[in-house]
Write a protein that holds these residues in place. Structure first.
Motif, short mmCIF file in Angstrom:
data_model
loop_
_atom_site.label_atom_id
_atom_site.label_comp_id
_atom_site.label_asym_id
_atom_site.label_seq_id
_atom_site.Cartn_x
_atom_site.Cartn_y
_atom_site.Cartn_z
N UNK A 49 -3.73 -34.36 -36.81
CA UNK A 49 -4.80 -33.61 -37.46
C UNK A 49 -4.28 -32.33 -38.09
N UNK A 50 -3.49 -31.56 -37.34
CA UNK A 50 -3.00 -30.27 -37.82
C UNK A 50 -2.08 -30.44 -39.01
N UNK A 51 -1.16 -31.41 -38.92
CA UNK A 51 -0.21 -31.60 -40.02
C UNK A 51 -0.92 -32.16 -41.25
N UNK A 52 -1.83 -33.08 -41.06
CA UNK A 52 -2.57 -33.66 -42.19
C UNK A 52 -3.34 -32.57 -42.95
N UNK A 53 -3.96 -31.66 -42.22
CA UNK A 53 -4.78 -30.62 -42.85
C UNK A 53 -3.95 -29.62 -43.66
N UNK A 54 -2.63 -29.62 -43.46
CA UNK A 54 -1.76 -28.75 -44.27
C UNK A 54 -1.62 -29.28 -45.70
N UNK A 55 -1.89 -30.58 -45.90
CA UNK A 55 -1.85 -31.20 -47.22
C UNK A 55 -0.52 -30.93 -47.94
N UNK A 56 0.55 -31.09 -47.21
CA UNK A 56 1.88 -30.87 -47.79
C UNK A 56 2.32 -32.10 -48.58
N UNK A 57 3.09 -31.87 -49.63
CA UNK A 57 3.66 -32.97 -50.41
C UNK A 57 4.87 -33.58 -49.71
N UNK A 58 5.59 -32.72 -48.98
CA UNK A 58 6.77 -33.16 -48.22
C UNK A 58 6.62 -32.64 -46.80
N UNK A 59 6.86 -33.51 -45.82
CA UNK A 59 6.78 -33.11 -44.42
C UNK A 59 8.13 -33.40 -43.78
N UNK A 60 8.79 -32.37 -43.26
CA UNK A 60 10.14 -32.51 -42.71
C UNK A 60 10.13 -32.20 -41.22
N UNK A 61 10.81 -33.03 -40.44
CA UNK A 61 10.86 -32.88 -38.99
C UNK A 61 12.30 -32.68 -38.52
#
Length: 574
Positions: A49-61
């Protein structure tokens, strides 16, 4: 375009130095970079939920053995709800099987392999400008025409190019501060990844000096160096030790992982000048079995190591943490007992009993079949059995580890344990039998109040060593209890005497009582009484001889190494 850098740490108190370095190094790349830290204790649906709501184009872990499984499960779910987002992974857990990872996980776009700062920045510049040519980016695996491929490795970078990320210290309130002055390791231990790099590189002294002073000026509670073998270069190590000694602020503690057998007289002379608690040392012994040490390609002089540990202990101002690893080649259950007893005899402040992790990319991983190593299929890839040790024996060592943590590493039984263990044949036998007794009395997962563990130790000692003196045992337990805990509820088995409330009030109001609180200026009797305890003992807690005396436990003034209360022998009571 927006990029979200995600760290999933093992604990809230931890900080992921890597993602902060990445974000700082790529700050001018043209991408809007946000950084978030979570923990493995967060529920997956919360993170999603938290990461989705950031609406980032790229998500890096950032991926490590403690979070890799969670990251892969999370990225699969993220791809379902945000299929347009690109997902990048980096870190040691994904650096050595990147092509396989891309094959098995189609939702992953790019895997960064090895050292990440320059690779990450180059990717950010390409995506920020919209001019993307992944074939020229060293140190990544990606899909070319739908087929996973891996580019040439990235060359080691200049350590001076890494930004200092702690300018805004409030962002790190209540967190451990990690700091890095070198990368790589000169040794080739087969279970470790740190020796895979080409060479050891150091940050220049001009930068290190300025950054150390920043920590000192801001009175940071602890700085934990992540340099793999901090003292592999004596000049570098001594320069830092000299500086923090000369500029000591009386508060900051510095943690170093060292090779003790590399210390010499000049290092010990430096240590003698240090404030108690200025530094603490972590020393990897791993095994005292010479065949094991040789097989894991570890360079170590065990006799010198033991001598140095003893000499540092004699100085009396440095906490030493010694490590052992169970499950190494040629180490069976019996020889591990010897290793344990050998290291315990060195009297470390903590003895960390770890279990072999078969890390991808390590020489141990290459040799796993030769050694008959069977290990967990998922991170942390911990050993289950080998050609030398069975799973039953691993489980027994796990139980022993719990007792060592609870009763030795906690440093809460410093008077009781030496007395009781004098009746045991060996330290290993003591902790093993204590573990069996504990398991017979405690259900799996059951939590207990603090007093329960004192009670259990008392019951075990009386059952296993009937020749010991129960009255001495109880008094030592009471001393240990009040040495650490300002506890109001007294145990049922207490055989010592505390001052009654009216007596205590009168005692703390005495003018001469102020001498037991030299740190309190001016002396405040109510404040002193609220954070101190007075107890009568009938034995000398060091010699066990009969002697009537009163002790005041001052919790205002704790030992910086052990956190024990300051203890004074009180005159004029009784």
């Amino acid at each position: 375009m927006k990029l979200l850098l995600c760290a999933i740490n093992a604990k809230f108190i931890h900080t992921n130095l890597a993602v902060y370095n990445l974000a700082a190094y790529a700050a001018d790349s043209g991408l809007a970079i946000e950084l978030e830290e979570y923990t493995i204790n967060n529920r997956q649906e919360e993170l999603l939920k938290e990461i989705y709501r950031k609406k980032a184009d790229i998500i890096a872990f950032s991926c490590y053995i403690w979070n890799a499984k969670m990251v892969l499960e999370l990225t699969a779910e993220l791809h379902k709800v945000q299929p347009e987002a690109r997902i990048w992974l980096g870190g040691p857990e994904v650096s050595y099987d990147a092509v396989d990872l891309l094959t098995e996980h189609p939702e992953i776009s790019i895997v960064m392999c090895g050292e990440g700062e320059e690779t990450f920045r180059e990717l950010c510049v390409q995506y920020g400008s919209g001019q993307i040519n992944l074939s020229v980016v060293r140190g990544i695996a990606y899909r070319k025409d739908g087929i996973p491929v891996e580019n040439e490795p990235r060359l080691p970078m200049n350590m001076d190019h890494i930004p200092f990320i702690y300018a805004d210290l409030p962002d790190f309130d209540h967190k451990i501060i990690y700091y890095e002055t070198s990368r790589g390791c000169p040794f080739s231990c087969s279970y470790c990844l740190s020796s895979i790099g080409e060479r050891v590189r150091f940050r220049s002294w001009e930068l290190v000096e300025k950054e150390l002073q920043f920590f000192l000026d801001h009175k940071v509670k602890q700085v934990k160096f992540v340099d793999r073998t901090f003292n592999c270069n004596r000049t570098h190590a001594q320069r830092i030790w000299n500086y923090i000694t000369e500029h000591d602020n009386g508060i900051t503690n510095f943690h170093f992982e060292i090779a003790a057998d590399l210390l010499d007289d000049s290092d010990l002379a430096l240590f003698r000048k240090m404030r108690p608690g200025l530094i603490q040392l972590e020393i990897g012994v791993q095994s005292t079995n010479h065949e094991t040490i040789r097989e894991i390609r570890r360079v170590m002089d065990l006799e010198k190591l033991a001598d140095v540990v003893a000499r540092v202990k004699a100085i009396g101002n440095i906490h030493q943490h010694l490590d052992l690893i169970a499950g190494l080649p040629y180490e069976n259950y019996e020889s591990f007992q010897t290793s344990f007893n050998d290291v315990f005899a060195m009297k470390p402040d903590q003895l960390q009993l770890g279990f072999l992790k078969v890390l991808k990319g390590s020489y141990m991983h290459e040799k796993k079949n030769d050694y008959g190593i069977i290990y967990g299929s998922h991170a942390p890839y911990e050993v289950l059995r080998t050609s030398w040790i069975t799973y039953d024996e691993v489980l027994r060592l796990k139980e022993l580890e719990e007792m060592v943590e609870m009763y030795y590493n906690s440093a809460q039984y410093t008077k009781t344990l030496p007395y009781v263990m004098a009746f045991a044949r060996t330290p290993f036998e003591f902790f093993r039998e204590l573990a069996q007794f504990y398991n017979s009395r405690t259900a799996v997962g059951m939590k207990h109040a603090r007093l329960y563990y004192y009670e259990l130790l008392k019951e075990f000692a009386m059952w296993r060593y009937p020749s010991l003196d129960e009255e001495i045992l109880k008094q030592l337990l009471m001393y240990d209890l009040y040495l650490r805990e300002n506890i109001k509820k007294r145990p049922q088995w207490a055989n010592t005497t505390a001052l009654e409330k009216k007596q205590a009030t009168a005692f703390f109001r005495r003018e001469e009582t102020a001498r037991y609180f030299p740190e309190m200026q001016p002396y405040d009797s109510k404040k002193a009484a609220g954070n101190a305890h007075v107890e009568q003992f009938m034995i000398d807690v060091d010699t066990y001889e009969s002697r009537e005396w009163w002790a005041i436990f001052n919790y205002h003034n704790r030992d910086p190494l052990t956190y024990d209360a300051r203890v004074w022998e009180v005159e004029g009571i009784g």
